[in-house]
Design an enzyme around this catalytic site. Structure first.
Site: not given
Length: 255
Positions: A61, A201, A228
């Site tokens: 991320s 995601d 995610h």
């Protein structure tokens, strides 16, 4: 991520400044929190640990946005780069997020928009609407595992860094990273690179495609049941894919 230690390697998962057990600076000015600060911090960490000569770099991320910035600033010692669930630019991220928002129930979309326009994103109604998106596109393991819940609880308890750099939610980005992009610099990266993401995601394919298209030899893998957090949602498959990549580039790397 610690499961990657199963084949004998050391896995270093550090608390960034402003997070976890590292120093918190809630009164620091907004311009204190920038990408350069965290690039310098990572280099300080690997120097202090004595692994700066050779190490694998993996970011998830925000970490996957930071990791290429680290390589671009100084590629020395980086044996490989793994980018997980990360955008190459915030413009691409927001385009995908807005598309995914349009697939939410009408009342959820209305609640999100109403509170964002009113500046009331700290209300329970906004949090509930936000959670609908998160359950679809952030972590599909519901209820969330303890480590995921703990991360969100920490943001709620001390949101300085997240709110300053990102904003109040994953898809309402109004912080200092709003204009961030690494797209035009990616052709300067010359280390083995793996890009991974989940099929559901919030980091949709167009979000991470520039990494694969612009970094020579970069490879990608999509986890079919994940959003995610593939390392949480499909942990065995994640460790298999990422672990194989790391082993492939272990020669000479610190273990």
């Amino acid at each position: 991520m610690a499961t990657l230690a199963g084949d004998g390697r050391a896995v270093v998962h550090y608390d960034q400044l402003g997070c976890g057990r590292s120093t918190h600076l809630p009164d620091a000015p907004a311009d204190f929190w920038d990408v350069g600060l965290f690039v310098e911090e990572l280099r300080t960490v690997v120097d202090a640990l004595g692994i700066a000569d050779r190490f694998h770099l993996l970011g998830q991320s925000w970490g996957g946005m930071l990791a290429p910035e680290v390589v671009l600033a100084d590629p020395s010692g980086v044996a490989s780069l793994t980018i997980c669930d990360s955008p190459a630019s915030m413009e691409l991220w927001l385009q995908a997020a807005n598309r995914l928002r349009q697939e939410l129930p009408d009342d959820v979309q209305a609640a999100l928009t109403r509170h964002e326009q009113a500046g009331t994103t700290d209300t329970p109604e906004y949090a509930a609407a936000m959670q609908v998106f998160y359950d679809r596109h952030v972590c599909r393991v519901v209820p969330n595992p303890p480590e995921v819940s703990a991360s969100f609880e920490q943001i709620e308890a001390e949101p300085t860094v997240y709110h300053t750099m990102n904003g109040p939610s994953e898809f309402h980005v109004i912080g200092s990273l709003r204009e961030w992009s690494v797209v035009d610099r990616l052709d300067r990266i010359d280390v083995p690179t793996l890009v991974v993401a989940g099929a559901y995601d919030e980091a949709q394919p167009e979000v991470w495609a520039p990494y694969v298209e612009r970094i020579a030899g970069a490879r990608s893998h999509v986890f079919p049941e994940s959003s995610h957090m593939p390392h949480v949602e499909e942990p065995e498959a994640f460790v298999d894919v990422v672990g194989s990549f790391l082993r492939e580039h272990d020669a000479g790397a610190a273990r």
